[in-house]
Design a protein around this motif. Structure first.
Motif, PDB file in Angstrom:
ATOM      1  N   SER A  36      -7.261  12.120  14.878  1.00  0.00           N
ATOM      2  CA  SER A  36      -6.491  13.311  14.469  1.00  0.00           C
ATOM      3  C   SER A  36      -7.309  14.584  14.669  1.00  0.00           C
ATOM      4  N   GLU A  72      -5.397  13.135  18.762  1.00  0.00           N
ATOM      5  CA  GLU A  72      -4.009  13.105  18.262  1.00  0.00           C
ATOM      6  C   GLU A  72      -3.698  14.494  17.705  1.00  0.00           C
ATOM      7  N   MET A  92      -1.938  -0.038  12.069  1.00  0.00           N
ATOM      8  CA  MET A  92      -2.292   0.952  11.031  1.00  0.00           C
ATOM      9  C   MET A  92      -2.649   0.208   9.754  1.00  0.00           C
ATOM     10  N   ASP A  95      -1.701   1.517   3.950  1.00  0.00           N
ATOM     11  CA  ASP A  95      -1.294   2.752   3.255  1.00  0.00           C
ATOM     12  C   ASP A  95      -0.165   3.429   4.019  1.00  0.00           C
ATOM     13  N   VAL A 118     -13.081   1.695  -0.857  1.00  0.00           N
ATOM     14  CA  VAL A 118     -13.837   2.690  -0.079  1.00  0.00           C
ATOM     15  C   VAL A 118     -12.852   3.669   0.563  1.00  0.00           C
TER      16      VAL A 118
HETATM   17  N1  C2G Z   1      -8.486   2.419   6.340  1.00  0.00           N
HETATM   18  C1  C2G Z   1      -8.675   1.126   5.880  1.00  0.00           C
HETATM   19  N2  C2G Z   1      -9.385   0.912   4.722  1.00  0.00           N
HETATM   20  C2  C2G Z   1      -9.912   1.957   4.023  1.00  0.00           C
HETATM   21  C3  C2G Z   1      -9.735   3.275   4.493  1.00  0.00           C
HETATM   22  C4  C2G Z   1      -9.006   3.481   5.675  1.00  0.00           C
HETATM   23  O1  C2G Z   1      -8.200   0.140   6.481  1.00  0.00           O
HETATM   24  N3  C2G Z   1     -10.572   1.698   2.896  1.00  0.00           N
HETATM   25  C5  C2G Z   1      -7.700   2.630   7.571  1.00  0.00           C
HETATM   26  C6  C2G Z   1      -6.442   3.480   7.343  1.00  0.00           C
HETATM   27  O2  C2G Z   1      -5.405   2.688   6.800  1.00  0.00           O
HETATM   28  C7  C2G Z   1      -6.146   3.972   8.745  1.00  0.00           C
HETATM   29  C8  C2G Z   1      -7.554   4.085   9.359  1.00  0.00           C
HETATM   30  O3  C2G Z   1      -8.450   3.353   8.510  1.00  0.00           O
HETATM   31  O4  C2G Z   1      -5.377   3.019   9.472  1.00  0.00           O
HETATM   32  C9  C2G Z   1      -8.010   5.530   9.422  1.00  0.00           C
HETATM   33  O5  C2G Z   1      -7.968   6.066   8.124  1.00  0.00           O
HETATM   34  P1  C2G Z   1      -7.909   7.634   7.908  1.00  0.00           P
HETATM   35  O6  C2G Z   1      -9.003   8.274   8.654  1.00  0.00           O
HETATM   36  O7  C2G Z   1      -7.757   7.907   6.452  1.00  0.00           O
HETATM   37  O8  C2G Z   1      -6.565   7.983   8.682  1.00  0.00           O
HETATM   38  P2  C2G Z   1      -5.421   8.963   8.258  1.00  0.00           P
HETATM   39  O9  C2G Z   1      -6.005  10.290   7.887  1.00  0.00           O
HETATM   40  O10 C2G Z   1      -4.512   8.252   7.328  1.00  0.00           O
HETATM   41  O11 C2G Z   1      -4.724   9.245   9.658  1.00  0.00           O
HETATM   42  O12 C2G Z   1      -1.184   9.381  12.640  1.00  0.00           O
HETATM   43  C10 C2G Z   1      -1.711   8.739  11.537  1.00  0.00           C
HETATM   44  C11 C2G Z   1      -2.894   9.418  11.045  1.00  0.00           C
HETATM   45  O13 C2G Z   1      -3.685   9.940  12.078  1.00  0.00           O
HETATM   46  C12 C2G Z   1      -3.687   8.504  10.143  1.00  0.00           C
END
Ligand code: C2G
Length: 130
Positions: A36, A72, A92, A95, A118
């Motif tokens: 992103s 993105e 994904m 969440d 985390v």
């Molecule tokens: N994630 C995970 N476990 C965690 C934290 C994050 O599996 N403890 C996963 C999230 O579910 C996501 C990926 O790591 O699939 C990236 O997390 P983020 O950087 O928080 O992504 P986010 O800001 O939600 O961006 O278009 C969708 C967005 O770009 C997602």
């Protein structure tokens, strides 16, 4: 060749980020990651990421499990990115469960359970206490 695509901010890169990318890679032969942009993050979360988009892209691109990264720039572009990279599967964390089901006409959509206890936000909070 089966292509997997996933998206995320990956700010203050941590073990939860690594685990989902490693699991995603195992579903196919090529893993493409949409990182992103800073502007998209400000729009989504109301704050700039700690690490800049170019630093976050460099970190993710350097991982053994990742084949390539792109920026993105808009959440509305997902279908375009899936087509552009000819992705077979979108991965994904759960969440986002259900939020991307509308792309199942283009590719398989898989949600993996998040790594518990985390997050970038919790790491920032811990650091603030030092
Ligand atoms: N994630 C995970 N476990 C965690 C934290 C994050 O599996 N403890 C996963 C999230 O579910 C996501 C990926 O790591 O699939 C990236 O997390 P983020 O950087 O928080 O992504 P986010 O800001 O939600 O961006 O278009 C969708 C967005 O770009 C997602």
């Amino acid at each position: 060749m089966k292509t997997i695509i996933t998206f995320g901010t990956f700010d203050v890169f941590h073990i939860g980020h690594l685990r989902i990318l490693q699991r995603a890679e195992k579903l196919g032969e090529r893993l493409i990651v949409g990182v992103s942009s800073d502007a998209l993050n400000i729009q989504k979360k109301g704050r700039a990421p700690v690490y800049s988009q170019s630093e976050r892209m460099d970190i993710v691109a350097s991982l053994k499990c990742v084949d390539s990264v792109f920026l993105e720039e808009s959440l509305e572009q997902k279908a375009g990115y899936i087509r552009q990279f000819q992705a077979d599967t979108l991965v994904m964390g759960d969440d986002w469960a259900g939020r991307f089901d509308s792309f199942s006409y283009l590719c398989e959509v898989v949600y993996f359970p998040r790594t518990p206890a985390v997050s970038t936000t919790s790491i920032i909070e811990v650091i603030k206490t030092y």
